[in-house]
Design a protein around this motif. Structure first.
Motif, mmCIF file in Angstrom:
data_model
loop_
_atom_site.group_PDB
_atom_site.id
_atom_site.type_symbol
_atom_site.label_atom_id
_atom_site.label_comp_id
_atom_site.label_asym_id
_atom_site.label_seq_id
_atom_site.Cartn_x
_atom_site.Cartn_y
_atom_site.Cartn_z
ATOM 1 N N VAL A 64 10.997 5.232 -3.000
ATOM 2 C CA VAL A 64 10.457 3.882 -2.811
ATOM 3 C C VAL A 64 10.548 3.498 -1.343
ATOM 4 C CG1 VAL A 64 10.896 1.424 -3.293
ATOM 5 C CG2 VAL A 64 11.004 3.089 -5.150
ATOM 6 N N GLN A 88 12.625 -4.335 -10.534
ATOM 7 C CA GLN A 88 11.714 -3.213 -10.331
ATOM 8 C C GLN A 88 12.488 -1.899 -10.156
ATOM 9 O OE1 GLN A 88 7.784 -3.189 -9.317
ATOM 10 N NE2 GLN A 88 8.207 -4.359 -11.155
ATOM 11 N N THR A 101 3.072 -3.354 -7.155
ATOM 12 C CA THR A 101 3.232 -3.816 -8.538
ATOM 13 C C THR A 101 3.579 -5.298 -8.602
ATOM 14 O OG1 THR A 101 5.472 -2.913 -8.426
ATOM 15 C CG2 THR A 101 3.824 -1.587 -9.554
ATOM 16 N N LEU A 114 12.089 1.474 -12.392
ATOM 17 C CA LEU A 114 11.766 2.763 -11.780
ATOM 18 C C LEU A 114 12.829 3.810 -12.096
ATOM 19 C CD1 LEU A 114 10.523 1.458 -8.311
ATOM 20 C CD2 LEU A 114 9.113 2.619 -10.026
ATOM 21 N N LEU A 120 7.187 -4.228 -4.199
ATOM 22 C CA LEU A 120 7.725 -4.267 -5.554
ATOM 23 C C LEU A 120 7.712 -5.692 -6.096
ATOM 24 C CD1 LEU A 120 9.898 -2.248 -3.701
ATOM 25 C CD2 LEU A 120 10.367 -1.587 -6.039
ATOM 26 N N SER A 161 1.917 1.617 -6.167
ATOM 27 C CA SER A 161 2.268 0.679 -5.104
ATOM 28 C C SER A 161 1.847 -0.715 -5.553
ATOM 29 C CB SER A 161 1.557 1.065 -3.803
ATOM 30 O OG SER A 161 1.928 0.203 -2.746
ATOM 31 N N HIS A 205 6.674 4.991 -4.994
ATOM 32 C CA HIS A 205 6.229 3.599 -4.953
ATOM 33 C C HIS A 205 6.142 3.200 -3.491
ATOM 34 C CE1 HIS A 205 5.884 -0.687 -5.460
ATOM 35 N NE2 HIS A 205 6.000 -0.621 -6.782
#
Length: 348
Positions: A111, A97, A65, A101, A85, A63, A81
């Motif tokens: 996500v 992102q 990022t 991913l 992002l 999480s 996630h």
């Protein structure tokens, strides 16, 4: 004048709720709650870990990022996630992102949004410039959950002797599959301007009751629940209504982020020890910082007594009640703007 300015800056920094409160300050301002907190977590730590279902599914959790890419994301069956992002919340930043991913080798990638993912909330999207709103998002193979549930059929990978020591027992007999039900929701208690930070609601408002499906195995939110991996002092940055909803549903796993300093994982056993802990942490006291508050001390006694009973039942009789593994998967280290926290891995 310079001294006054520096003093003001120090006060503002000390009052930042997203920075940990120094231990000396806690000892002076909340000594009984500090004792309560550590007693509860010590007793919880001594519990046996929950037994994963068979075959166990490996969940890799990240999480926060904030446009950055971790150097190493461990292998697993499902990658989650839990929001943030991006920083500015533009289409381009979010898409970068998503592209990263989608390129990872995990069987499924799930996500949700965070408060910095401005474009994903129609209410905050107008705060972006025309350039930041330009384009459309392509989620590729990534599952995006926004107040939405998802059912996945997972055939876990077998892991043998070359796996790390903590996973050597994770063996599969044949190709068995598991059905996992996930639910994701991004809303958080307000922490910034409503027109800029996405998916906010006024702190204290109930935005959670009866919103999570009862059969949820994995809950993904951006905010933590109250008093769990949320910098619980002085009053906790998580949401008390989310905590009540998690307790109602009791998912096997709850993944979140948002509070970078809270990164890590813990097991919450839904027993009377946790009930006493929650009641004690929510007690407000102005009586010499709680030192003369009998209800707060009674919470400490109840946590220790009930926790020891649950521990004996677990360690001696092998009994385990309902529990949830809670994971704060924030990758950004504190408020440094740099990645540094460990990727969290859970077998369920």
């Amino acid at each position: 004048m310079v001294f006054e300015t520096l003093t003001g800056r120090r006060r503002r920094k000390a009052a930042d709720p997203f920075e940990p409160t120094p231990l000396l300050t806690l000892l002076l301002r909340a000594p009984v709650k500090l004792l309560l907190h550590h007693a509860y977590h010590l007793l919880t730590y001594l519990h046996s870990p929950p037994t994963p279902a068979s075959p166990p599914v490996r969940i890799v959790c990240i999480s926060d990022t904030h446009t950055l890419i971790p150097a190493d994301v461990p292998a697993g069956d499902v990658l989650i996630h839990a929001g943030d992002l991006s920083n500015a919340g533009s289409v381009a930043d979010i898409q970068a992102q998503v592209d990263w991913l989608a390129s990872l080798p995990h069987k499924e990638v799930v996500v949700i949004s965070g408060n910095h993912d401005t474009y994903l909330d129609a209410r905050t999207r107008p705060s972006l410039s025309d350039e930041q709103r330009r384009g459309t998002l392509d989620w590729k193979r990534v599952h995006y959950l926004q107040h939405r549930r998802l059912s996945l059929s997972i055939t876990p990978d077998a892991r043998g002797e070359d796996a790390p020591p903590d996973t050597q027992t994770r063996l599969l007999a044949g190709k068995q599959s598991r059905r996992l039900r996930l639910y994701g929701a991004p809303q958080i208690p307000a922490c910034g301007p409503m027109a800029v930070h996405a998916f906010q609601y006024p702190r204290g408002q109930d935005a959670w009751s009866e919103t999570v499906p009862e059969d949820t195995d994995i809950l993904i939110t951006h905010t933590p629940p109250k008093y769990h991996l949320d910098l619980p002092f002085p009053s906790g940055l998580g949401c008390e209504h989310l905590l009540a909803e998690v307790q109602r549903v009791k998912p096997a796993l709850h993944v979140f982020g948002h509070v970078h300093w809270g990164a890590g994982q813990e097991v919450v056993w839904w027993d009377r020890c946790h009930e006493a802990y929650q009641q004690g942490m929510s007690t407000r006291s102005k009586w010499t910082h709680g030192l003369l508050n009998p209800w707060l001390w009674w919470s400490v006694v109840r946590v220790v007594y009930r926790g020891l009973r649950e521990l004996v039942w677990d360690r001696v009789w092998g009994g385990q009640g309902p529990s949830t593994v809670m994971v704060n998967a924030a990758q950004t280290h504190g408020n440094t703007g740099k990645l540094g926290n460990a990727v969290q891995i859970v077998d369920i």
